[in-house]
Design an enzyme around this catalytic site. Sequence first.
Site, PDB file in Angstrom:
ATOM      1  N   CYS A 305      68.175 101.799   5.086  1.00 29.77           N
ATOM      2  CA  CYS A 305      69.427 101.838   4.350  1.00 29.77           C
ATOM      3  C   CYS A 305      70.449 101.041   4.975  1.00 29.77           C
ATOM      4  O   CYS A 305      71.246 100.145   4.362  1.00 29.77           O
ATOM      5  CB  CYS A 305      70.113 103.131   4.215  1.00 29.77           C
ATOM      6  N   ASP A 429      75.842 102.118  -2.706  1.00 28.63           N
ATOM      7  CA  ASP A 429      74.807 103.139  -1.882  1.00 28.63           C
ATOM      8  C   ASP A 429      73.348 102.304  -1.998  1.00 28.63           C
ATOM      9  O   ASP A 429      72.708 102.046  -2.862  1.00 28.63           O
ATOM     10  CB  ASP A 429      74.458 104.302  -2.777  1.00 28.63           C
ATOM     11  N   HIS A 431      70.427 103.580  -0.949  1.00 25.75           N
ATOM     12  CA  HIS A 431      69.467 104.296  -1.006  1.00 25.75           C
ATOM     13  C   HIS A 431      68.822 104.274  -2.504  1.00 25.75           C
ATOM     14  O   HIS A 431      67.821 105.106  -2.675  1.00 25.75           O
ATOM     15  CB  HIS A 431      69.666 105.999  -0.848  1.00 25.75           C
TER      16      HIS A 431
END
Lengths: 472, 457
Positions: A305, A429, A431
């Site tokens: 990440c 994000d 992820h």
Amino acid sequence: MVVSDSLSSDRGTILRVRGPLEFKCHLVSTDARHMLKVISRTFETLKSQVKSESCVLTVCDSPVIIWPNKDVYITPQEITPNAPCDDILKWIQSDEQDPAGLRSAKKKSKKSSAASVINLRLMMEATKTGPLSAPILSRTVQKSHFLSTTFPVDCVVRTTVNETIKDAFERLLKALTHQLCEMEKVTLQHTKGTTLLVPEPLHFLLPEPKGLVTVVYPAGVPDSQLEAQRKELHQQFELPDDWPYFRRANTYHFPNEPYKDGYLRNPHLVLTHPTLDNGKVYLVQGTYSYHHYMQDHTDDNGWGCAYRSLQTICSWFQQQGYVERAVPSHKETQQALVDVGDKKASFVGSRQWIGSIEVQAVLNQLLGVTSKIMFVSQGSELASKGRELANHFLTEGTPIMIGGGVLAHTILGVAWSETSGQIRYLILDPHYTGAEDLQVVTDKGWCGWKGTDFWDQTAYYNLCLPLRPKVF
Amino acid sequence: MGRTYIVEDVVEGYLTKQCEQTAGPVSGLLIGQSSTQREYVVTATRTPQREESTASGGNSPDKEWVTEHARQVSRMLPGGLSVLGVFIVTDTDAKDTLTTLRQLVFAVENLISSERLWTSAEDDVSDRVVLHVNPKTRKTLCRTFDVKDPKSVAKPADWKYQSGVCSSWSTVSCCVSVDVLLPLPDNPTATEDTAKCLKVSARAQKAPQFVVGGGVLRLCFLQEGLRGWAHQLESAVCLIDGRRLAADAELAGGQKRNVRQTYSAQLLITPDERRLAEGVQRCGGSVSVSGAVYSTAYLHSNKPKARQAEKLLKRDAVSTLTTRAQMLLEELLTSGGASEGSSRDEHQREQFCLPHRVFCPVEASGPVCVCDYRFSDEGLSEVIDRLKEMLDMDAAEKDLDIRRETPAEVLEGDAADEPTVETAEALQSKRNYFGAAMATTVALLATAASMLYLNDV
């Protein structure tokens, strides 16, 4: 100092004409003066072609064809030259699909705020009213040189609301002729010996009210050699010297034009921003690409990440024209850390996490970019960092990498009220493991506004705030 | 199921006449238009007599002669008309005749298609007809061969006479302006090569008789150079009567059938973006072709499609220019390089007028015409002679339509386009030393330019 990301629609539609113009001439000698004369003469021919009755503009994805030099004659004849320019839009078969991804219901309201673009092709009518003279074949035998190339004409005119087709196209014609003059200047300037550089028009979006501006650069010459031109442009348009408005990477990207690399750009633009009492929204400036898990055939689910957040930041520096370097792969990032002595050689190829300190080091090593590190001892403190974050987006405008607990994210902006202290964070994000689908990414909150409860209230966080180089 | 040929009544009369002459077997060509459903034969023409008596015992037609005739006739057919097949009037055994006809029809097709600058399309009909008429029994044998298939066998076909086959055909036409500039190759022996590659039927200067030199006209650099122009035309946007029609739209657009229509077309061109910029190259000079050609195409009256009209018209435009260029080169070859129609000015530039196009209707009241090309030093009588010789047509001067194009005229002292070109020696001394770069490879940074075009996909 906010750079507008897109053209607002409170002014009229944009007319954009593109097309190749054939440039051919016979150079009987390579004497520099002769060459310049022949080149100028050929440009005169091109200008007269464009101003002639044979010049035709066809509207893409539509049956509409316009002869701008024949009293703006239009076919189909249901459209008259005195109709408003926007009428042409009704005749265009639009593709409802956004090439960046599927349209979401949320997007509809946003879509109407972007300006419409009418794309036109520049063509020549080969037929004329006869009878005309049969052809003459002319032969010159002499050892010499021949120049043959095509110039990419790309001309833009912003219409005013309710401007008639006649007026708009007359302006477009003037702009076309002007562009040919600019191209001539660039060509003559960059002709050395028997090398000739193709003049290439590019569009740049300047802060309102200047709007869209077209500059002709010699193709193939890198930004580093065009400093003098850019300096002149900055002076001409009275722009500060610390934002690279005129670097090639900052070429305006027209809506509905697909990107070659397939990544989503600026997914945050389709979101509705929160309204706080006395609050303002402070966003990343310019453009970036959304980098996340599983892209580029790299399975970094669970460990990559921070690397992805770093990639998003690198894409920002590339797209604003600060660096020409492509976004680094995970291995390249790891190698950079080994090179600066931060990690051992065995680090490369591993699945070890990195944090904001490493991100700062890599940005410095690979991009020459300096970053500030901000530390909060617990997540709840982030709520009080409104002013610093707002200032960052105002003065630097770069995306922020934040790492803490076991997660890394990218902060693209804040909504903050100075009076009430309310704050929201615009989070990208890394992820996400799905496809480059704008609707999914925004609907499911992979790019979205979060509250203070998004952070682990007890974990400590480090933020890497990259500083943008103050250059043009 | 075989093909159907709808044939003009006059052709029947013509074939009967050939039966009645006694000089031996007669071969000839059948001319008309193909469509996917049926073929239309508009006229027929016998192979012209050879001047030398045939020593070969004369019963089988001279293949080279017939194919050369077909090649010349092909040049006289505007868009929509083509050589559909071959006929023979002979009392020789049917089977032998069929074999001969098969050879002829394949040879004709090969020669004609080798000269074309446009490529045949998928939907082009590749059947050609052979007709055997027995003068004694007046029996007619009609077969077709697929010229795309070398192993093709004869298939039966229907041959039906009808009056007024083409009297209500549609005409699409336009005047295409040509402005092409090409570099001459740098190779000093190139001009000799040009001559060698024109193994051509020599057309004696000003003499109207049909002289055969045999052989095939190979592509010379001029044809290669015109390919770019031909390609631009092929991909041009075509407007018919001012509108862009859908490809499948009918030309007549719902108007009454069997009413003759004339349409005017417009062609919009753009340079080919995909072609990489060639940059600066050495050359041995330049050639420019500048002026206009009148282009026309005919379409049968059975629901012709806009796409067909566009295709035929564009092919005619390409053919008429290349035909004239070929004719000019043939003239230059036979007259040893400088023809009377040229003028050489002191700027080392020679100018030649291409012949202009003259039309003659096939039947007095119909729209369909054949054409011929008249050089500036010829009179109309030469045109009439050629029409008689090639197409066996009896035309009068008043029948000829000479007003579609005006003859080209070389403007004396037209130095506007050319720089003052000194002799080579003078240039050497004056040349700025950038000229030294000529010895090294010159570069045009085309990569960036071509990448720009990729953006437009």
